[in-house]
Design a protein around this motif. Sequence first.
Motif, mmCIF file in Angstrom:
data_model
loop_
_atom_site.group_PDB
_atom_site.id
_atom_site.type_symbol
_atom_site.label_atom_id
_atom_site.label_comp_id
_atom_site.label_asym_id
_atom_site.label_seq_id
_atom_site.Cartn_x
_atom_site.Cartn_y
_atom_site.Cartn_z
ATOM 1 N N LEU A 88 0.851 -1.180 0.000
ATOM 2 C CA LEU A 88 0.000 0.000 0.000
ATOM 3 C C LEU A 88 0.893 1.238 0.000
ATOM 4 N N ILE A 89 0.530 2.225 -0.829
ATOM 5 C CA ILE A 89 1.210 3.518 -0.769
ATOM 6 C C ILE A 89 0.170 4.619 -0.626
ATOM 7 N N LEU A 90 0.568 5.651 0.084
ATOM 8 C CA LEU A 90 -0.180 6.906 0.149
ATOM 9 C C LEU A 90 0.720 7.959 -0.466
ATOM 10 N N VAL A 91 0.186 8.703 -1.431
ATOM 11 C CA VAL A 91 0.970 9.710 -2.146
ATOM 12 C C VAL A 91 0.253 11.052 -2.042
ATOM 13 N N LYS A 92 0.947 12.026 -1.468
ATOM 14 C CA LYS A 92 0.402 13.382 -1.428
ATOM 15 C C LYS A 92 1.003 14.148 -2.594
ATOM 16 N N VAL A 93 0.119 14.578 -3.513
ATOM 17 C CA VAL A 93 0.546 15.255 -4.734
ATOM 18 C C VAL A 93 0.058 16.702 -4.692
ATOM 19 N N MET A 94 0.966 17.613 -5.011
ATOM 20 C CA MET A 94 0.569 19.018 -5.134
ATOM 21 C C MET A 94 -0.399 19.116 -6.301
ATOM 22 N N ALA A 95 -1.560 19.730 -6.062
ATOM 23 C CA ALA A 95 -2.580 19.799 -7.108
ATOM 24 C C ALA A 95 -3.301 21.132 -7.023
ATOM 25 N N ASP A 96 -3.261 21.871 -8.117
ATOM 26 C CA ASP A 96 -4.040 23.099 -8.201
ATOM 27 C C ASP A 96 -5.167 22.873 -9.205
ATOM 28 N N LYS A 97 -5.954 23.887 -9.450
ATOM 29 C CA LYS A 97 -7.109 23.681 -10.332
ATOM 30 C C LYS A 97 -6.706 23.372 -11.768
ATOM 31 N N GLU A 98 -5.493 23.733 -12.190
ATOM 32 C CA GLU A 98 -5.054 23.449 -13.562
ATOM 33 C C GLU A 98 -4.676 21.976 -13.757
ATOM 34 N N ASN A 99 -4.091 21.323 -12.746
ATOM 35 C CA ASN A 99 -3.618 19.949 -12.951
ATOM 36 C C ASN A 99 -4.409 18.899 -12.164
ATOM 37 N N ARG A 100 -5.346 19.320 -11.348
ATOM 38 C CA ARG A 100 -6.096 18.390 -10.488
ATOM 39 C C ARG A 100 -6.789 17.292 -11.299
ATOM 40 N N SER A 101 -7.464 17.635 -12.378
ATOM 41 C CA SER A 101 -8.194 16.614 -13.150
ATOM 42 C C SER A 101 -7.238 15.626 -13.816
ATOM 43 N N ASP A 102 -6.056 16.080 -14.231
ATOM 44 C CA ASP A 102 -5.071 15.160 -14.824
ATOM 45 C C ASP A 102 -4.568 14.155 -13.785
ATOM 46 N N ILE A 103 -4.324 14.625 -12.582
ATOM 47 C CA ILE A 103 -3.857 13.737 -11.504
ATOM 48 C C ILE A 103 -4.953 12.733 -11.146
ATOM 49 N N ILE A 104 -6.180 13.190 -11.064
ATOM 50 C CA ILE A 104 -7.306 12.288 -10.774
ATOM 51 C C ILE A 104 -7.453 11.249 -11.880
ATOM 52 N N SER A 105 -7.238 11.638 -13.125
ATOM 53 C CA SER A 105 -7.303 10.683 -14.251
ATOM 54 C C SER A 105 -6.241 9.598 -14.110
#
Length: 166
Positions: A88-105
């Motif tokens: 199991l991994i937990l990853v905290k990723v910096m996400a702003d409104k410009e890249n949030r949907s790409d990270i979620i994808s």
Amino acid sequence: MDNQIILSLLVDNVAGVLSRIAGLFSRRAYNIESLTVGETANPQISRMTIVSRGDERILMQIMAQLRKQEDVRDVKVLYPDNSVTRELILVKVMADKENRSDIISIANIFRAKIIDVQKDSLIIELTGSRPKLKAMLDMLGDYKIAELARTGITGLSRGLQDVTYL
């Protein structure tokens, strides 16, 4: 040539057992790549999953030394063809409104879960094999990873033929 070994140990659930097992590795200068431990269905017994690496002679010594330990009830090798292992991994990723949907994808491609959403970050949870976890981390390589936590490998052998009941 170094080989990796995944060992599943059943140990008495008593104070100091983790320290004694880790000390065995330390005293002999064997490396522990990953170690997980938790209570089994029997609260008096814990299961340890240890990942180590070495040549054939060293791996045989590790198993022999573990079997000599007073608190160790069973030692079994988890071979890839007859066991199931996960991490199991937990990853905290910096996400702003410009890249949030790409990270979620990317998370969705790997069937990962978004377990925390903040205005400037996401925490992604992924369980799977080491290659799957590595693949997702590679895909997230273009984004800023603020923090990462890993559990280490845990696993069980397939079927009932070599189950030890305690």
